[in-house]
Design a protein around this motif. Structure first.
Motif, PDB file in Angstrom:
ATOM      1  N   HIS A  25      24.052 -10.356  36.088  1.00 49.54           N
ATOM      2  CA  HIS A  25      23.364 -10.069  37.575  1.00 49.54           C
ATOM      3  C   HIS A  25      23.174  -8.649  37.535  1.00 49.54           C
ATOM      4  N   HIS A  27      20.032  -5.672  39.135  1.00 59.31           N
ATOM      5  CA  HIS A  27      18.768  -5.644  39.791  1.00 59.31           C
ATOM      6  C   HIS A  27      18.072  -4.247  39.174  1.00 59.31           C
ATOM      7  N   GLU A 112      18.192 -14.335  43.697  1.00 57.89           N
ATOM      8  CA  GLU A 112      19.615 -15.098  44.089  1.00 57.89           C
ATOM      9  C   GLU A 112      19.364 -15.846  45.618  1.00 57.89           C
ATOM     10  N   HIS A 173      27.960 -15.452  42.751  1.00 63.01           N
ATOM     11  CA  HIS A 173      28.123 -14.436  42.143  1.00 63.01           C
ATOM     12  C   HIS A 173      28.667 -13.218  42.922  1.00 63.01           C
ATOM     13  N   ASP A 222      25.667  -6.245  39.190  1.00 54.72           N
ATOM     14  CA  ASP A 222      25.011  -6.342  40.487  1.00 54.72           C
ATOM     15  C   ASP A 222      24.640  -4.885  40.695  1.00 54.72           C
TER      16      ASP A 222
HETATM   17 NI    NI Z   1      22.271  -9.239  43.764  1.00 52.38          NI
END
Ligand code: NI
Length: 274
Positions: A25, A27, A112, A173, A222
């Motif tokens: 995960h 970004h 997500e 997550h 994340d």
């Molecule tokens: Ni996220």
């Protein structure tokens, strides 16, 4: 493999040629990485994070994800989906963009998606509608889901039980729930994503994570959010996954190599990676 090379591997316990992590995960396509994205990826590779999975946010980020995963095939993997904090009264248009994107690319997951009751409860009903629709899309497309469940784990479990779409699979997550919630998630066949929060002193997650079967755990950063200790407060990046793996190894009484092997296997299994 030449013999001296083998010797080098055994002589040096830190030699990590065969250790592989997946950041399930990140970004990485966001503007926070615009100035050094290639360096961030090579730092990740240098730290044995050989694959990075990219969860989408909304209609405005789909192209960036497709572009980045196109530039790094076999390293960056695209997802499509509508994030709950991007859900408002006009979410139908956003959802349409997600549906349209499905035919344009080989996405590995719908994500997500979920419900966020931390930032804003105004559009709870809309978030719920978008989530219900997207778990059904996932099943139709035979894709796993990546679930954002900030202050909404019970609501999400209730919806999943209510919809009960056959074959739904996925990961909760950035899990920060209780032992009881973790149990419910695992009982339903879902994985639990663990990241930087687990390394925070007062997170209280140690005892919860300790009791979760490691066969159901995925590692994630994340990034750019939630950097783990000792990078807490900084911009997060995939190379920091190592600190999260160290913490999990410590909680579980395993070696980092064992954590790498098991969590990478879990990730390949859930997302059907080659
Ligand atoms: Ni996220």
């Amino acid at each position: 493999m030449p013999l001296f090379f083998l010797f080098h591997m055994f002589a040096n316990p830190n030699y990590s040629l065969q250790m592989e992590f997946i950041d399930s995960h990140t970004h990485l396509y966001l503007p926070q990485f615009d100035n050094d994205r290639d360096e961030v990826i090579s730092r990740a590779m240098d730290n044995n994070v050989s694959r990075m999975l990219l969860p989408n946010i909304d209609a405005g980020t789909i192209d960036d994800i497709i572009k980045l995963s196109g530039k790094y095939p076999g390293i960056c993997y695209p997802m499509t989906g509508l994030h709950p904090t991007s859900v408002n009264s006009e979410f139908e248009d956003q959802l349409q963009a997600v549906k349209d994107s499905l035919s344009q690319n080989n996405f590995i997951a719908i994500g997500e998606i979920g419900i966020d009751l931390y930032w804003d409860k105004t559009f709870f009903r809309e978030q719920e509608k978008a989530f219900r629709e997207q778990i059904n899309i996932a099943v139709r497309e035979d894709l796993p889901v990546v679930i954002h469940s900030r202050e909404s784990i019970d609501a999400i479990i209730e919806i999943i039980d209510d919809e009960n779409p056959e074959g739904l699979k996925g990961v909760f997550h950035s899990f920060t729930g209780t032992a009881e919630q973790a149990k419910k998630i695992v009982e339903r066949g879902f994985y639990i994503g663990t990241g930087g929060i687990m390394t925070f002193k007062n997170s209280g997650l140690d005892s919860v994570i300790k009791d979760i079967d490691i066969e159901k755990i995925l590692l994630e950063t994340d990034s750019p959010y939630l950097a783990p200790v000792p990078k807490r407060g900084k911009r997060n990046e995939s190379s920091y996954l190592r600190h999260i793996a160290d913490k999990l190894a410590n909680i579980k009484g395993l070696t980092v190599k064992e954590v790498a092997e098991i969590t990478t296997y879990n990730c390949i299994n859930l997302f059907n990676l080659e």
